[in-house]
Scaffold this motif. Structure first.
Motif, PDB file in Angstrom:
ATOM      1  N   GLY A 101       0.805  -1.216   0.000  1.00 48.96           N
ATOM      2  CA  GLY A 101       0.000   0.000   0.000  1.00 48.96           C
ATOM      3  C   GLY A 101       0.835   1.261   0.000  1.00 48.96           C
TER       4      GLY A 101
ATOM      5  N   THR B 135      -3.059  -3.343  -5.207  1.00 48.39           N
ATOM      6  CA  THR B 135      -3.927  -3.052  -4.078  1.00 48.39           C
ATOM      7  C   THR B 135      -5.215  -2.410  -4.573  1.00 48.39           C
TER       8      THR B 135
ATOM      9  N   THR C 226      -6.345  -3.206   0.839  1.00 45.28           N
ATOM     10  CA  THR C 226      -7.655  -3.152   0.194  1.00 45.28           C
ATOM     11  C   THR C 226      -8.754  -2.954   1.230  1.00 45.28           C
TER      12      THR C 226
ATOM     13  N   ASP D  19      -2.733  -7.125  -2.235  1.00 41.19           N
ATOM     14  CA  ASP D  19      -2.674  -6.564  -0.889  1.00 41.19           C
ATOM     15  C   ASP D  19      -4.057  -6.645  -0.234  1.00 41.19           C
TER      16      ASP D  19
END
Length: 416
Positions: free
Chosen positions: A25, A49, A320, A316
């Motif tokens: 992220g 992500t 998320t 990810d």
């Protein structure tokens, strides 16, 4: 065709291990994109992500799981030959077996067993000055899931089986000796499970009709053949191990109740639907499994970026679940958000995304939810305890993440 942003380090494995829940992220924010490429464990990997990336990742025509998981995870967390690494008809057929084990009635039966074991354990906790909750939850979960699964478990072996099952998820990504303890635990656990499967097939052992032990041992693959004993053992452990891993979520339940006493009050008042909202927000807000991996089936483009065949891709999950495009004030703990709307299966991905019957979303998600609800209600209405001074910060470098002192409780008293 634009070039995918690239992490310039020769290998970013150490950066990922130093920040397993935030690495993808943070780098995506730095690049201003939903994806970038890095070299992880010496392999080029596309990291993604967000909900749109999750929707792409679960497109079975573009991604496969065979050969995607790194060897250290296959050797500890997943095992060789399990459902997590299957694709196509083989995956659909094997996944159907797992889904048949998690009907509402069966999940309720497991939840009731866990509630009984939790109450028994709490009486023991009341005789101790203080208890490390994370460690104390493991044996009640072992006894509950083995009893439910039809797995015979002598009192004398509860400790060993519990220690090994916990090591499969708690030490899988640990550095140094921890990881090798997980490998040793995998070897012992599979040998134990193989013996159970072979004994049941030979008629030396019986299991309740429809129980997970019977279902796995007698399951026939898409070619109408029994699974090899070792693969059947892996799948039996894929029932037991994730249930013990719910201990991580249950510690987060206790953590959230401590930091947000208004949630405890709402649970005590039995507000309709509140337990579901609370548990789902725990699953969204707190870190569980940081990411999942797949491989590209065939060359394709997404948003103009190339995805070459065979390239490993990592989605990810934690990022998320905290994506501001899907979640208002994503860092806040707000159970009410689950009253306001039902998130899509690509926005809410604590145990994977998409639809569990057809995709690689965890089939045991319903089990996690129900066991967490049992714990939330029990802690709020049946258990009195104090939370002594301790380090409650989450260790986000640990896999799985936990409060640094694993959440200690003291002066435990069980309500009549």
């Amino acid at each position: 065709m634009p070039r995918i942003p690239h992490d310039s380090r020769p290998d970013s494995s150490l950066a990922l291990l130093a920040d397993p829940y935030g690495y993808i992220g943070r780098r995506c924010v730095e690049f201003g994109t939903d994806l970038f490429e890095a070299r992880l464990l010496l392999r080029r990997t596309i990291c993604m992500t967000g909900p749109n990336a999750a929707a792409l990742f679960y497109d079975r025509s573009r991604f496969q799981r065979t050969g995607a998981a790194p060897e250290p995870l296959r050797a500890t967390l997943f095992g060789q030959g399990g459902v997590q690494g299957l694709d196509g008809d083989a995956h659909r057929h094997r996944k159907a077996m797992f889904m048949s084990l998690v009907t509402a009635a069966q999940v309720d039966a497991l939840a009731r067993r866990f509630e009984d074991e939790l109450q028994t354990a709490a009486r023991q906790w009341s005789r101790q000055p203080q208890v490390v909750l994370y460690d104390a939850l493991h044996e009640p979960l072992t006894q509950a899931v083995c009893g439910w699964a039809g797995v015979p478990l002598e009192t004398s072996e509860v400790s060993l089986r519990t220690t090994d099952l916990v090591a499969l998820f708690d030490q899988a990504a640990a550095p140094g000796l921890g990881h090798f303890r997980a490998r040793a635990a995998r070897k012992r656990s599979e040998a134990w499970a193989v013996a159970l499967v072979e004994a049941l097939r030979a008629g030396r052992l019986s299991a309740p009709p429809g129980s997970p032990l019977e279902a796995v041992a007698l399951h026939r693959d898409e070619n109408e053949q029994w699974l090899p004993p070792r693969v059947a053992a892996v799948e039996l452990l894929n029932v037991l191990r994730p249930t013990l891993a719910v201990s991580v979520f249950i510690v987060f339940v206790a953590h959230a109740l401590h930091l947000h006493p208004e949630c405890r009050l709402a649970l005590q008042q039995r507000e309709a639907g509140y337990a579901d909202c609370f548990v789902q927000e725990v699953r969204r807000h707190y870190p569980f499994f940081p990411a999942v991996v797949a491989r590209v089936r065939e060359d394709f483009e997404w948003r103009g970026y190339p995805f070459p065949a065979g390239r490993r891709v990592m989605l990810d999950l934690y990022g998320t679940n905290h994506d501001s495009r899907a979640w208002r004030d994503p860092l806040a703990f707000e159970p009410a958000r689950f009253r306001e709307r039902t998130p899509t299966p690509f926005e809410f991905v604590p145990q994977g995304g998409a639809e569990p019957h057809k995709h690689h979303r965890c089939p045991g998600e319903g089990i996690a939810v129900e066991l967490m609800k049992v714990a939330a209600v029990f802690f709020s209405t049946r258990l009195n305890y104090e939370v002594p001074l301790q380090d409650l910060l989450l260790d986000m470098k640990r896999l799985p993440a936990l409060p640094r002192d694993r959440f200690v409780i003291a002066s435990v008293r069980v309500a009549a």
